[in-house]
Design an enzyme around this catalytic site. Structure first.
Site, mmCIF file in Angstrom:
data_model
loop_
_atom_site.group_PDB
_atom_site.id
_atom_site.type_symbol
_atom_site.label_atom_id
_atom_site.label_comp_id
_atom_site.label_asym_id
_atom_site.label_seq_id
_atom_site.Cartn_x
_atom_site.Cartn_y
_atom_site.Cartn_z
ATOM 1 N N GLN A 77 134.292 62.056 -28.245
ATOM 2 C CA GLN A 77 133.200 61.522 -29.799
ATOM 3 C C GLN A 77 132.456 61.954 -30.042
ATOM 4 O OE1 GLN A 77 129.886 60.635 -26.356
ATOM 5 N NE2 GLN A 77 128.290 60.804 -27.532
ATOM 6 N N SER A 135 118.312 66.239 -27.037
ATOM 7 C CA SER A 135 119.352 66.976 -26.689
ATOM 8 C C SER A 135 118.935 68.290 -27.998
ATOM 9 C CB SER A 135 119.910 66.789 -26.099
ATOM 10 O OG SER A 135 120.016 66.148 -25.364
ATOM 11 N N HIS A 191 115.081 60.597 -21.663
ATOM 12 C CA HIS A 191 116.509 60.150 -20.766
ATOM 13 C C HIS A 191 115.586 60.188 -19.564
ATOM 14 C CE1 HIS A 191 118.854 62.948 -22.803
ATOM 15 N NE2 HIS A 191 119.565 62.849 -23.073
ATOM 16 N N VAL A 239 111.641 57.475 -27.435
ATOM 17 C CA VAL A 239 110.255 58.449 -26.835
ATOM 18 C C VAL A 239 109.941 59.402 -28.141
ATOM 19 C CG1 VAL A 239 109.685 59.819 -24.915
ATOM 20 C CG2 VAL A 239 110.264 57.795 -23.980
ATOM 21 N N GLN A 275 117.021 53.163 -28.108
ATOM 22 C CA GLN A 275 116.789 52.717 -28.733
ATOM 23 C C GLN A 275 117.027 53.605 -30.047
ATOM 24 O OE1 GLN A 275 116.666 49.094 -29.954
ATOM 25 N NE2 GLN A 275 117.428 49.606 -31.489
ATOM 26 N N LEU A 291 118.488 66.619 -20.622
ATOM 27 C CA LEU A 291 117.644 65.943 -20.558
ATOM 28 C C LEU A 291 116.855 66.107 -21.172
ATOM 29 C CD1 LEU A 291 119.699 64.880 -16.838
ATOM 30 C CD2 LEU A 291 119.825 63.860 -19.397
ATOM 31 N N HIS A 292 115.710 65.242 -21.555
ATOM 32 C CA HIS A 292 114.400 65.284 -21.422
ATOM 33 C C HIS A 292 113.118 64.357 -21.309
ATOM 34 C CE1 HIS A 292 115.765 62.853 -24.927
ATOM 35 N NE2 HIS A 292 116.665 63.751 -25.010
ATOM 36 N N GLY A 329 123.329 65.071 -20.360
ATOM 37 C CA GLY A 329 122.584 66.328 -19.732
ATOM 38 C C GLY A 329 121.729 66.808 -21.359
ATOM 39 N N MET A 376 112.061 62.383 -29.277
ATOM 40 C CA MET A 376 112.487 63.966 -28.288
ATOM 41 C C MET A 376 114.077 63.392 -28.626
ATOM 42 S SD MET A 376 111.206 63.174 -24.953
ATOM 43 C CE MET A 376 109.046 63.748 -24.878
HETATM 44 P P1 AMP Z 1 122.385 61.500 -24.991
HETATM 45 O O1 AMP Z 1 122.317 62.188 -24.023
HETATM 46 O O2 AMP Z 1 121.742 61.775 -26.457
HETATM 47 O O3 AMP Z 1 123.871 60.644 -24.786
HETATM 48 O O4 AMP Z 1 121.448 60.597 -25.380
HETATM 49 C C1 AMP Z 1 121.574 59.402 -23.857
HETATM 50 C C2 AMP Z 1 120.810 58.263 -23.233
HETATM 51 O O5 AMP Z 1 119.821 58.800 -23.533
HETATM 52 C C3 AMP Z 1 121.892 57.154 -24.682
HETATM 53 O O6 AMP Z 1 120.777 56.074 -24.233
HETATM 54 C C4 AMP Z 1 120.595 57.485 -25.946
HETATM 55 O O7 AMP Z 1 119.721 57.400 -26.822
HETATM 56 C C5 AMP Z 1 118.952 57.952 -25.014
HETATM 57 N N1 AMP Z 1 118.269 58.628 -25.456
HETATM 58 C C6 AMP Z 1 117.867 60.008 -25.692
HETATM 59 N N2 AMP Z 1 116.983 60.287 -26.610
HETATM 60 C C7 AMP Z 1 116.307 59.700 -26.474
HETATM 61 C C8 AMP Z 1 114.528 59.396 -26.541
HETATM 62 N N3 AMP Z 1 113.496 59.962 -27.470
HETATM 63 N N4 AMP Z 1 114.202 58.419 -26.544
HETATM 64 C C9 AMP Z 1 114.717 57.009 -25.292
HETATM 65 N N5 AMP Z 1 115.825 57.323 -24.998
HETATM 66 C C10 AMP Z 1 116.548 58.167 -25.497
#
Ligand code: AMP
Length: 436
Positions: free
Chosen positions: A208, A333, A184, A323, A295, A180-181, A178, A331
Site C-alpha cells: 500500500q 502514527s 487504535h 479519536v 473513520q 499504536l496510539h 503498528g 491521532m
Molecule cells: P493504521 O495503523 O494507520 O493502518 O490504522 C489502523 C486502523 O486504526 C485503521 O482502521 C485506522 O482508520 C484506525 N485509526 C487510525 N487513527 C485513528 C484515530 N485517530 N481514530 C480512530 N481510528 C483510527
C-alpha cells in the site's frame, strides 16, 4: 479418558462463605467419577477487579483426580454455583455466593468460548497461587501465558483461529500498521466488548506504499505496541514479516472500483488495491466475525466495505469514530514526525472542517460555498499545503454534484514539510453527524 489431576478454585463473598465452600467440597466428594485428593485451607482476600467495591472473598483450591473432561467439571461447577443460590448467567465482577473455576486439568491447554485452561489469570491471583502451592503444585513451573500471545507465522495464526471457531468463539480483528496510539486502542476496546477473542494485526504493508512513500521510515515499535495491545485486552497479535505475509511467488491482488477513485486514490495510485489485498488476506486467515476500522481513514472504510461485500466475507465491518488530541488533531502514527511549529499548525485540518460544518449548521447549503468556507481556513495557515478538500456523500463517499446538499462528509488532506520528514495528514467530518 485416563485420569488426570485437576485443580478447582473456589470462592465466595456473599452469605455464609465458609459453609458455601465446605458444601461445595462435600458435593465434589459425592460426585461419581471424581476423587477429592486434598483441599487447601480457606483464606480471606480483598476483591480484585473492576467494578464497584465488594465484600472480601473467602478462597480455596480443591485437588481432584478424575477422568471427567474439563468441560464436565465446568458444568458441575456451574450446577453447584446455582445450587448455592447464584443466578446464572451472571454479569462479570458481581458479588457471588459461590464461584468455581477450573484452574488446571492435567497438562491440557483448552481455549474455547466457555473455558480457558490453565486459567488465564491464574498467575495474577495470589488467592489462587498460595493455595496451589499449599497443595504442592510447582506454580513457578507452570508456563505463564504470554498476554497478548504473539504469532508471526500465517499458518500458525490460521490454526489458532480455527481452534477458536471450533470452540464457538466470536472473533474480532483490528488490522493496523503498528505505532499504536489511542485511536487504535479505541478500536481494540470496542472489539473487546463485542467478541470472545480479539486479534490485532501489526503489519506495515509494502503493497500500500508507493515507491516514493515512507515505507522504510514508517514508525515501528513492536514492544511498545504489545504493551498497548495487552492493556486493551487483545488476546492475540499477528505480526508477520513481509516474507511471511507474501511468499516469493505472491502475485494476486484485489482490484478496487469507484470507491477508490479520487482523493487518496488519485494521489496514491495502487494504495487501495494494496490495502484491500492485505485486508482480504487477513480476513481469509482469521475468518473473524467482525473487523474494526477507523473513520479517520474514511475512504479506506468505503473501499473495504465494498470489498467485503463483493468477495463475500462473512464479516461485519465496524466503523469507529475518530479519536483526537485535546486540540482537535486526529491521532495518527505519523504525527510523531511533525516539527513543533507544524504540530501547532496541524490543527488547521480540524478547524477547517469545523468551519464548514458550522456554516452548514447556520444554513449554508451550497456545496461550493461550504468548501470555500473550509478552504479559507486552510489557506490562512501557510505551513499547510492542501492536497484536497472535498464534500462527498455518506456513507459511500460518492462525489456530490454542485448545488444544494442536505448531508455529506468533508474530507481533507494536507502536507507539512518542516519537520524531520514531510508528513501528510488526513481528516474528515460529517456535516450532520456527531462530533467526529
Ligand atoms: P493504521 O495503523 O494507520 O493502518 O490504522 C489502523 C486502523 O486504526 C485503521 O482502521 C485506522 O482508520 C484506525 N485509526 C487510525 N487513527 C485513528 C484515530 N485517530 N481514530 C480512530 N481510528 C483510527
Amino acid at each position: 479418558m485416563r485420569e488426570v489431576d485437576a485443580y478447582l478454585g473456589l470462592g465466595a463473598n456473599l452469605g455464609d462463605r465458609e459453609r458455601a465452600l465446605r458444601v461445595a467440597v462435600q458435593r465434589l466428594q459425592a460426585t461419581p467419577g471424581l476423587e477429592v485428593v486434598a483441599c487447601s485451607s480457606f483464606r480471606e482476600s480483598a476483591f480484585v477487579g473492576e467494578g464497584p467495591a465488594q465484600p472480601p472473598y473467602l478462597n480455596g483450591v480443591v485437588h481432584v483426580r478424575t477422568a471427567l473432561p474439563a468441560a464436565t467439571l465446568l458444568a458441575l461447577g456451574k450446577a453447584l454455583e446455582r445450587e448455592a443460590g447464584r443466578a446464572l448467567p451472571a454479569p462479570r465482577n458481581q458479588p457471588r455466593p459461590l464461584d468455581i473455576d477450573v484452574l488446571l486439568h492435567g497438562g491440557q491447554t483448552i481455549d474455547t468460548r466457555e473455558l480457558v485452561v490453565p486459567h488465564p489469570r491464574l498467575h495474577e491471583r495470589e488467592f489462587v497461587l498460595t493455595p496451589l502451592r499449599e497443595l504442592g503444585v510447582d506454580v513457578a513451573a507452570l508456563a505463564r501465558p504470554a498476554r497478548p500471545r504473539v504469532i508471526h507465522d500465517p499458518a500458525e495464526f490460521a490454526a489458532v483461529c480455527t481452534g477458536w471457531h471450533e470452540g464457538g468463539c466470536q472473533i474480532g480483528v483490528v488490522p493496523t500498521m503498528g505505532a499504536l496510539h489511542e485511536g487504535h486502542v479505541s478500536l481494540m476496546r470496542l472489539a473487546r466488548a463485542e467478541n470472545d477473542r480479539v486479534i490485532a494485526t501489526i503489519f506495515v504493508n509494502p503493497l500500500q506504499f508507493g515507491p516514493k512513500e515512507d515505507f522504510a521510515a514508517y514508525p515501528r515499535d513492536l514492544q511498545a505496541d504489545l504493551g498497548r495491545c495487552g492493556a486493551a485486552g487483545v488476546d492475540l497479535v499477528f505480526a508477520p514479516s513481509v516474507a511471511q505475509m507474501y511468499d516469493p511467488g505472491f502475485c494476486s491482488h484485489v482490484a478496487v472500483g469507484p470507491a477508490a477513485e479520487g482523493m487518496e486514490g488519485a494521489l496514491r495510485p495502487g494504495h487501495f488495491s494494496g490495502v484491500a489485498t492485505v485486508v482480504a488476506r487477513l480476513f481469509a486467515l482469521c475468518r473473524a466475525h467482525r473487523g474494526y476500522f477507523g473513520q479517520k481513514d474514511a475512504q479506506q472504510v468505503a473501499v473495504l466495505r465494498r470489498m467485503t461485500r463483493d468477495l463475500g466475507f462473512p464479516l461485519r465491518l465496524v466503523e469507529c469514530p475518530i479519536v483526537r488530541e485535546p486540540d482537535g488533531l486526529a491521532m495518527s502514527s505519523r504525527n510523531v514526525y511533525l516539527g513543533a511549529a507544524d504540530r501547532r499548525a496541524a490543527t488547521v485540518l480540524f478547524r477547517a472542517l469545523c468551519a464548514g460544518r458550522q456554516a452548514f449548521a447556520h444554513g449554508q447549503r451550497h456545496r461550493d460555498a461550504l468548501l470555500e468556507v473550509a478552504r479559507t481556513v486552510v489557506i490562512a495557515e501557510r505551513r499547510a499545503s492542501l492536497d484536497y478538500l472535498e464534500l462527498r456523500s455518506e456513507p459511500d463517499l460518492e462525489p456530490l454534484p454542485a448545488g444544494p446538499v442536505d448531508h455529506g462528509r468533508l474530507l481533507i488532506a494536507a502536507r507539512f514539510v518542516d519537520g524531520a520528514r514531510p508528513v501528510r495528514l488526513l481528516d474528515n467530518l460529517s456535516l450532520t453527524g456527531p462530533g467526529a
